[in-house]
Design an enzyme around this catalytic site. Structure first.
Site, PDB file in Angstrom:
ATOM      1  N   THR A   1      -7.435  -1.619   0.567  1.00 55.80           N
ATOM      2  CA  THR A   1      -8.146  -1.646  -0.716  1.00 55.80           C
ATOM      3  C   THR A   1      -8.871  -2.976  -0.891  1.00 55.80           C
ATOM      4  O   THR A   1      -9.944  -3.049  -1.482  1.00 55.80           O
ATOM      5  CB  THR A   1      -7.133  -1.470  -1.875  1.00 55.80           C
ATOM      6  OG1 THR A   1      -6.298  -0.358  -1.575  1.00 55.80           O
ATOM      7  CG2 THR A   1      -7.831  -1.243  -3.192  1.00 55.80           C
ATOM      8  N   THR A   2      -8.283  -4.044  -0.366  1.00 56.62           N
ATOM      9  CA  THR A   2      -8.848  -5.373  -0.566  1.00 56.62           C
ATOM     10  C   THR A   2      -9.828  -5.738   0.543  1.00 56.62           C
ATOM     11  O   THR A   2     -10.861  -6.339   0.288  1.00 56.62           O
ATOM     12  CB  THR A   2      -7.706  -6.417  -0.632  1.00 56.62           C
ATOM     13  OG1 THR A   2      -6.824  -6.019  -1.684  1.00 56.62           O
ATOM     14  CG2 THR A   2      -8.218  -7.809  -0.909  1.00 56.62           C
TER      15      THR A   2
ATOM     16  N   ARG B   1       2.880  10.145  -0.934  1.00 56.59           N
ATOM     17  CA  ARG B   1       2.057  10.724   0.139  1.00 56.59           C
ATOM     18  C   ARG B   1       2.815  11.743   0.993  1.00 56.59           C
ATOM     19  O   ARG B   1       2.570  11.848   2.189  1.00 56.59           O
ATOM     20  CB  ARG B   1       1.492   9.608   1.025  1.00 56.59           C
ATOM     21  CG  ARG B   1       0.441   8.806   0.271  1.00 56.59           C
ATOM     22  CD  ARG B   1      -0.238   7.816   1.200  1.00 56.59           C
ATOM     23  NE  ARG B   1      -1.517   7.410   0.647  1.00 56.59           N
ATOM     24  CZ  ARG B   1      -2.693   7.663   1.211  1.00 56.59           C
ATOM     25  NH1 ARG B   1      -2.785   8.306   2.339  1.00 56.59           N
ATOM     26  NH2 ARG B   1      -3.807   7.273   0.631  1.00 56.59           N
TER      27      ARG B   1
ATOM     28  N   THR C   1      -5.508 -11.795   3.946  1.00 56.82           N
ATOM     29  CA  THR C   1      -6.645 -11.141   3.305  1.00 56.82           C
ATOM     30  C   THR C   1      -7.771 -12.152   3.054  1.00 56.82           C
ATOM     31  O   THR C   1      -8.847 -11.772   2.607  1.00 56.82           O
ATOM     32  CB  THR C   1      -6.226 -10.500   1.978  1.00 56.82           C
ATOM     33  OG1 THR C   1      -5.674 -11.535   1.154  1.00 56.82           O
ATOM     34  CG2 THR C   1      -5.181  -9.412   2.180  1.00 56.82           C
TER      35      THR C   1
ATOM     36  N   ASP D   1       0.815  -1.222   0.000  1.00 50.54           N
ATOM     37  CA  ASP D   1       0.000   0.000   0.000  1.00 50.54           C
ATOM     38  C   ASP D   1       0.845   1.267   0.000  1.00 50.54           C
ATOM     39  O   ASP D   1       0.453   2.290   0.551  1.00 50.54           O
ATOM     40  CB  ASP D   1      -0.961   0.013   1.202  1.00 50.54           C
ATOM     41  CG  ASP D   1      -1.725  -1.290   1.296  1.00 50.54           C
ATOM     42  OD1 ASP D   1      -2.282  -1.679   0.272  1.00 50.54           O
ATOM     43  OD2 ASP D   1      -1.723  -1.917   2.361  1.00 50.54           O
TER      44      ASP D   1
ATOM     45  N   GLN E   1       1.901  -5.727  -3.349  1.00 48.22           N
ATOM     46  CA  GLN E   1       2.197  -5.849  -1.913  1.00 48.22           C
ATOM     47  C   GLN E   1       3.498  -5.120  -1.575  1.00 48.22           C
ATOM     48  O   GLN E   1       3.862  -4.173  -2.237  1.00 48.22           O
ATOM     49  CB  GLN E   1       2.298  -7.308  -1.496  1.00 48.22           C
ATOM     50  CG  GLN E   1       1.184  -8.132  -2.030  1.00 48.22           C
ATOM     51  CD  GLN E   1       1.422  -9.573  -1.835  1.00 48.22           C
ATOM     52  OE1 GLN E   1       2.475 -10.075  -2.168  1.00 48.22           O
ATOM     53  NE2 GLN E   1       0.446 -10.252  -1.299  1.00 48.22           N
TER      54      GLN E   1
ATOM     55  N   ASP F   1       2.384  14.807   0.875  1.00 50.18           N
ATOM     56  CA  ASP F   1       1.379  15.803   1.274  1.00 50.18           C
ATOM     57  C   ASP F   1       0.626  15.432   2.544  1.00 50.18           C
ATOM     58  O   ASP F   1       0.097  16.309   3.230  1.00 50.18           O
ATOM     59  CB  ASP F   1       0.382  16.024   0.126  1.00 50.18           C
ATOM     60  CG  ASP F   1      -0.305  14.726  -0.258  1.00 50.18           C
ATOM     61  OD1 ASP F   1       0.413  13.790  -0.686  1.00 50.18           O
ATOM     62  OD2 ASP F   1      -1.531  14.626  -0.108  1.00 50.18           O
TER      63      ASP F   1
ATOM     64  N   GLY G   1      -4.074  -4.861  -3.758  1.00 47.13           N
ATOM     65  CA  GLY G   1      -5.072  -3.916  -4.249  1.00 47.13           C
ATOM     66  C   GLY G   1      -4.403  -2.612  -4.611  1.00 47.13           C
ATOM     67  O   GLY G   1      -3.601  -2.092  -3.851  1.00 47.13           O
ATOM     68  N   HIS G   2      -4.682  -2.130  -5.779  1.00 47.26           N
ATOM     69  CA  HIS G   2      -4.141  -0.847  -6.235  1.00 47.26           C
ATOM     70  C   HIS G   2      -5.294   0.138  -6.391  1.00 47.26           C
ATOM     71  O   HIS G   2      -6.320  -0.215  -6.956  1.00 47.26           O
ATOM     72  CB  HIS G   2      -3.528  -0.989  -7.633  1.00 47.26           C
ATOM     73  CG  HIS G   2      -2.185  -1.643  -7.659  1.00 47.26           C
ATOM     74  ND1 HIS G   2      -1.450  -1.884  -6.551  1.00 47.26           N
ATOM     75  CD2 HIS G   2      -1.444  -2.072  -8.702  1.00 47.26           C
ATOM     76  CE1 HIS G   2      -0.302  -2.446  -6.901  1.00 47.26           C
ATOM     77  NE2 HIS G   2      -0.276  -2.583  -8.204  1.00 47.26           N
TER      78      HIS G   2
ATOM     79  N   GLY H   1       1.527   2.934  -2.622  1.00 47.50           N
ATOM     80  CA  GLY H   1       1.101   3.786  -3.729  1.00 47.50           C
ATOM     81  C   GLY H   1       1.713   3.332  -5.048  1.00 47.50           C
ATOM     82  O   GLY H   1       1.907   4.124  -5.962  1.00 47.50           O
ATOM     83  N   LYS H   2       1.971   2.025  -5.147  1.00 42.55           N
ATOM     84  CA  LYS H   2       2.577   1.491  -6.384  1.00 42.55           C
ATOM     85  C   LYS H   2       1.681   1.707  -7.585  1.00 42.55           C
ATOM     86  O   LYS H   2       2.148   2.060  -8.663  1.00 42.55           O
ATOM     87  CB  LYS H   2       2.827  -0.018  -6.266  1.00 42.55           C
ATOM     88  CG  LYS H   2       3.914  -0.389  -5.308  1.00 42.55           C
ATOM     89  CD  LYS H   2       3.953  -1.890  -5.104  1.00 42.55           C
ATOM     90  CE  LYS H   2       2.688  -2.444  -4.499  1.00 42.55           C
ATOM     91  NZ  LYS H   2       2.393  -2.001  -3.124  1.00 42.55           N
ATOM     92  N   GLY H   3       0.365   1.506  -7.369  1.00 41.17           N
ATOM     93  CA  GLY H   3      -0.577   1.639  -8.478  1.00 41.17           C
ATOM     94  C   GLY H   3      -0.479   3.018  -9.096  1.00 41.17           C
ATOM     95  O   GLY H   3      -0.437   3.190 -10.312  1.00 41.17           O
TER      96      GLY H   3
HETATM   97  P1  IMP Z   1      -2.072 -13.020   2.423  1.00 39.03           P
HETATM   98  O1  IMP Z   1      -1.179 -12.485   1.355  1.00 39.03           O
HETATM   99  O2  IMP Z   1      -3.541 -12.789   2.166  1.00 39.03           O
HETATM  100  O3  IMP Z   1      -1.762 -14.454   2.789  1.00 39.03           O
HETATM  101  O4  IMP Z   1      -1.774 -12.181   3.770  1.00 39.03           O
HETATM  102  C1  IMP Z   1      -0.500 -12.230   4.407  1.00 39.03           C
HETATM  103  C2  IMP Z   1      -0.123 -10.861   4.942  1.00 39.03           C
HETATM  104  O5  IMP Z   1       0.167  -9.983   3.852  1.00 39.03           O
HETATM  105  C3  IMP Z   1      -1.226 -10.157   5.744  1.00 39.03           C
HETATM  106  O6  IMP Z   1      -0.592  -9.370   6.737  1.00 39.03           O
HETATM  107  C4  IMP Z   1      -1.887  -9.259   4.722  1.00 39.03           C
HETATM  108  O7  IMP Z   1      -2.553  -8.170   5.324  1.00 39.03           O
HETATM  109  C5  IMP Z   1      -0.670  -8.832   3.923  1.00 39.03           C
HETATM  110  N1  IMP Z   1      -0.953  -8.408   2.535  1.00 39.03           N
HETATM  111  C6  IMP Z   1      -1.172  -9.209   1.470  1.00 39.03           C
HETATM  112  N2  IMP Z   1      -1.345  -8.471   0.353  1.00 39.03           N
HETATM  113  C7  IMP Z   1      -1.220  -7.192   0.702  1.00 39.03           C
HETATM  114  C8  IMP Z   1      -1.266  -5.952  -0.020  1.00 39.03           C
HETATM  115  O8  IMP Z   1      -1.438  -5.878  -1.232  1.00 39.03           O
HETATM  116  N3  IMP Z   1      -1.096  -4.821   0.718  1.00 39.03           N
HETATM  117  C9  IMP Z   1      -0.865  -4.860   2.045  1.00 39.03           C
HETATM  118  N4  IMP Z   1      -0.788  -5.979   2.755  1.00 39.03           N
HETATM  119  C10 IMP Z   1      -0.976  -7.144   2.089  1.00 39.03           C
HETATM  120 MG    MG Z   2      -2.648  -2.132  -1.756  1.00 40.90          MG
END
Ligand code: IMP
Ligand code: MG
Length: 434
Positions: free
Chosen positions: A305-306, A337, A128, A13, A223, A339, A40-41, A15-17
């Site tokens: 986002t997810t 971010r 997630t 998260d 991620q 700002d 999630g982006h 801000g890659k997207g």
């Molecule tokens: P999983 O990838 O759903 O197995 O979750 C494992 C860990 O990675 C957890 O702490 C999730 O919240 C975190 N995580 C997985 N994908 C993302 C992402 O895109 N952004 C932030 N945290 C993520």
């Molecule tokens: Mg994300």
């Protein structure tokens, strides 16, 4: 022409997207190389706000080829839903290609994700819940179903039978859950395979041909690096390779490390994390609330986002971030971010950890140690004026410039790009990345 990788430098998260959307302007091919729809982006452009989980953030440029690499775990229903959602808003998805070698998230993966988290109780990872972890387990156990398998019913049934008869025993006998129906599953996934067939293709060929023709290629990470299976805060990590270390990026689209020319790490000007696990600079005070809810009214607050979960918030951790710069082999940083810090009277950066009277400047491996360290902070004066309209480094307030220079020193890497808002143009390009 260069192949550039964009990775998240922290816990996701960052801000890659938004950065990919900006850099994609120059690229011919944009490829996702890891993770699944756990990622999630959020992208804001002239068509509105979009939340993408599987489709690469380059999709908004109709002339680009967007690729989902073999390193991605794909939930067919989620991908098809995302394609439908984009098409309904007039975004052309005809140039989207899905690797026939990508692993498929099956119904038992989602069920096992849920049951395994329940079984871990207060030691839950905080996943997630999208089945991504169990899908990668099956990949390594050589029991996975790949996109190529979905495309031929004759291949699909025996593979589902082999995997599901094993997993139904685990679901019922280990966890006491309900078995998943084999015939239903075979029929449903054969149908999903038919719908995915027009998108399936050879990803390596697309990436390498573009590269050899002299086009720019952007490899889009998902991620964050500190969730990396090898280098992250194990066991509170994800089950794939979000970093570019050991060429996770190349691996995920089928190219070697020598083809990659630059790796850009995206870092937030502070830190966030969703899910459980160590977070030495985590804040629980008013500053955390203020940073989390900054821009909440525009949907820009720090909420997943997810999953919609509130993100944990903390100061920038230069120990963890420098570690990430090193194992990713980063050539440049994109700092996002900035700002969000605009209103703060002062800003802290963690420059080391204190552990039993000793100063630690490298990232400890053990979670129990990370839980015990006390961050050592350096406090910098804030700028207390808006940066959202700034487009040149020299026009940033001097305190903001000093903050950025200090980040470069501590992370041992130059900042090439700074974002000061969610819109495409709200960026300060210090050094063009392409
Ligand atoms: P999983 O990838 O759903 O197995 O979750 C494992 C860990 O990675 C957890 O702490 C999730 O919240 C975190 N995580 C997985 N994908 C993302 C992402 O895109 N952004 C932030 N945290 C993520
Ligand atoms: Mg994300």
């Amino acid at each position: 022409m260069p192949i550039v990788v964009v990775v998240g430098g922290q816990w996701g998260d960052e801000g890659k997207g938004r950065i990919v959307d900006l850099l994609a302007r120059k690229a011919r091919v944009v490829a996702r190389y890891s993770a699944g729809n756990n990622a999630g982006h959020t992208i804001v452009n002239e068509r509105g706000e979009f939340k993408l989980h599987v489709v690469p953030a380059g999709i908004f440029y109709p002339e680009k080829t967007c690729v989902i690499g073999n390193g991605v775990a794909v939930d067919p229903e989620v991908l098809l839903g995302e394609i439908e959602g984009l098409e309904s808003k007039g975004i052309d998805t005809s140039k989207l290609v899905l690797s026939d070698r990508a692993q498929v998230i099956m119904p038992w993966h989602k069920e096992l994700d849920r049951l395994d988290e329940l079984a871990r109780g207060d030691k839950a990872i905080g996943t997630t819940g999208k089945g991504v972890g169990p899908c990668f387990v099956d990949k390594v156990a050589r029991r996975g179903i790949r996109v190529a398998d979905l495309l031929r019913t004759e291949d699909l049934r025996p593979r589902i039978e082999a995997a599901l008869s094993f997993h139904n025993r685990v679901i019922t006998r280990v966890y006491g859950g309900e078995p998943i129906d084999m015939d239903d599953c075979c029929a449903r996934y054969a149908e999903l395979g038919e719908k995915l067939a027009p998108f399936a293709g050879d990803v390596q060929d697309i990436v390498l041909s573009a590269h050899r023709r002299g086009d720019y290629v952007l490899l889009e990470g998902a991620q964050g690096s500190l969730l990396d299976l090898d280098h992250g805060t194990y066991p509170y990590v994800t089950s794939s390779v979000p970093s570019s270390s050991s060429s996770g990026a190349g691996l995920g689209v089928g190219i070697g490390p020598t083809e990659i020319s630059r790796v850009v790490g995206v870092f937030k000007s502070y830190s966030t994390r969703v899910g459980n696990g160590p977070f030495p600079t985590e804040l629980f005070d008013d500053t955390a609330t203020m940073l989390r809810d900054h821009g909440k009214e525009y949907g820009r607050g720090e909420y997943g986002t997810t999953t919609g979960r509130p993100r944990r918030i903390g100061w920038l951790d230069a120990v963890a971030a420098r570690y990430s710069v090193r194992f990713n082999g980063l050539s440049a940083l994109a700092l996002t971010r900035l700002d969000v810090l605009d209103a703060l009277p002062s800003i802290k950066i963690c420059t080391g950890y204190e552990l039993d009277g000793q100063i630690v400047e490298t990232m400890p491996a053990r979670e129990s140690v990370l839980d015990r360290v006390h961050p050592i902070y350096e406090e910098l004066p804030g700028w207390q004026q808006p940066t959202t309209e700034v487009r040149n480094f020299d026009d940033l307030p001097p305190q903001a410039q000093a903050f950025i220079r200090r980040v470069e020193e501590l992370l041992e890497c130059p900042v090439d790009l700074i974002s000061v808002g969610p819109a495409r143009e709200q960026a300060v390009i210090v050094n063009p990345i392409f």
